[in-house]
Design a protein around this motif. Structure first.
Motif, PDB file in Angstrom:
ATOM      1  N   UNK A  48       1.192  -1.707  -1.087  1.00 24.29           N
ATOM      2  CA  UNK A  48      -0.119  -1.188  -0.709  1.00 24.29           C
ATOM      3  C   UNK A  48      -1.098  -2.317  -0.403  1.00 24.29           C
ATOM      4  N   UNK A  49      -0.970  -3.424  -1.155  1.00 26.18           N
ATOM      5  CA  UNK A  49      -1.846  -4.567  -0.896  1.00 26.18           C
ATOM      6  C   UNK A  49      -1.616  -5.117   0.509  1.00 26.18           C
ATOM      7  N   UNK A  50      -0.346  -5.318   0.860  1.00 25.68           N
ATOM      8  CA  UNK A  50      -0.028  -5.848   2.178  1.00 25.68           C
ATOM      9  C   UNK A  50      -0.401  -4.869   3.284  1.00 25.68           C
ATOM     10  N   UNK A  51      -0.280  -3.572   3.005  1.00 26.30           N
ATOM     11  CA  UNK A  51      -0.670  -2.567   3.993  1.00 26.30           C
ATOM     12  C   UNK A  51      -2.150  -2.694   4.340  1.00 26.30           C
ATOM     13  N   UNK A  52      -2.985  -2.875   3.310  1.00 23.77           N
ATOM     14  CA  UNK A  52      -4.421  -3.028   3.549  1.00 23.77           C
ATOM     15  C   UNK A  52      -4.710  -4.310   4.325  1.00 23.77           C
ATOM     16  N   UNK A  53      -3.976  -5.377   3.990  1.00 28.52           N
ATOM     17  CA  UNK A  53      -4.173  -6.633   4.722  1.00 28.52           C
ATOM     18  C   UNK A  53      -3.741  -6.493   6.178  1.00 28.52           C
ATOM     19  N   UNK A  54      -2.681  -5.726   6.414  1.00 25.36           N
ATOM     20  CA  UNK A  54      -2.241  -5.480   7.791  1.00 25.36           C
ATOM     21  C   UNK A  54      -3.304  -4.705   8.570  1.00 25.36           C
TER      22      UNK A  54
END
Length: 264
Positions: A48-54
């Motif tokens: 989820x963290x990487x999704x937000x960064x994407x």
């Protein structure tokens, strides 16, 4: 009209965040507002963290991000502070909880004291569904209840004679997880599968994620030795999935489904 446009844009972005994948098409930028996304940290929920960064990489300054603390179950004030921090920017018109962890409902109440028109989208509802539904504009959750029968049926197809449910007290206090557990028990009984409850450390507790993962690595082989290779395993926590899948495969036991199916 402006609120409707903001809501539609928030929906588009949150669906992209959950998928954590890129997409084509042009980005239509609207002047004057942003969308906040609050996620777990890398240690608690890298996906989820990487999704937000994407999403931020794709949409630029239109997206602002924050994280709730690793020990979110006991540090609800920190979660509230992060959400209030996002809302302190007057250009933020919508806030998305990728996981609406404990404290989300209180955070929404706090923000709406000063920002009554703020839009809230709550994903993966962890608090009482009726409570969070009365606070957020939109709540999103997979059909966890139906998994109570579907997972056992899949385990039976794979030859399971025993089903081990790995969880901990905090998760079992969630209404949806508790209801799914009751279905696991009744479906196992109906299908002649032995149900076993296994209590692992809470990843938000003193042992942390590493302690919970180590519990899986050490205890799954012992459980297979006790109940045999025709034993299916299911854990309620995302951080436990990778070591659980790996260890079950090494032991040649059965893994019917993740708690939150994902490519990660």
């Amino acid at each position: 009209m402006k609120k409707t446009v903001s809501l539609l844009l928030a929906l588009v972005l949150v669906m992209g965040s959950f998928a954590a994948c890129g997409g084509g098409g042009e980005v239509v930028e609207e002047d004057g507002y942003k969308i906040g996304i609050i996620t777990g940290t890398v240690s608690q929920g890298e996906e989820e963290y990487q999704a937000a960064q994407n999403a931020k990489a794709k949409y630029g300054d239109m997206i602002v991000t924050a994280t709730y603390p690793d020990n979110f179950s006991t540090e609800t004030e920190a979660t509230i502070a992060q959400v209030v921090g996002l809302a302190s920017d007057p250009e933020v018109k919508a806030i998305v909880f990728v996981q609406a962890v404990p404290g989300a409902a209180a955070a929404i109440d706090k923000v709406r004291e000063t920002r009554p028109d703020m839009l809230f989208i709550a994903g993966v509802v962890a608090e009482d569904p009726a409570t969070i539904a009365s606070k957020a504009d939109i709540c999103m959750l997979v059909d966890e209840i139906s998994m109570g029968t579907a997972v056992i049926e899949q385990a039976a197809k794979q030859g399971a004679e025993t089903f081990v449910h790995v969880s901990f007290a905090r998760h079992l206090s969630y209404a949806t997880i508790a209801a799914r557990r009751e279905l696991f028990i009744s479906t196992c009984e109906a299908m002649g599968i032995e149900y076993v409850e296994a209590t692992a450390p809470d990843p938000t507790g003193d042992a942390g994620v590493s302690g919970a993962q180590q519990w899986i690595i050490e205890n799954v082989p012992a459980l297979v030795a006790e109940y045999g290779v025709n034993t299916a395993f299911f854990s309620t926590n995302c951080a436990m999935q990778e070591p659980l899948i790996r260890t079950v495969a090494e032991q040649k036991a059965i893994f019917p489904q993740q708690c939150c199916p994902s490519p990660y």
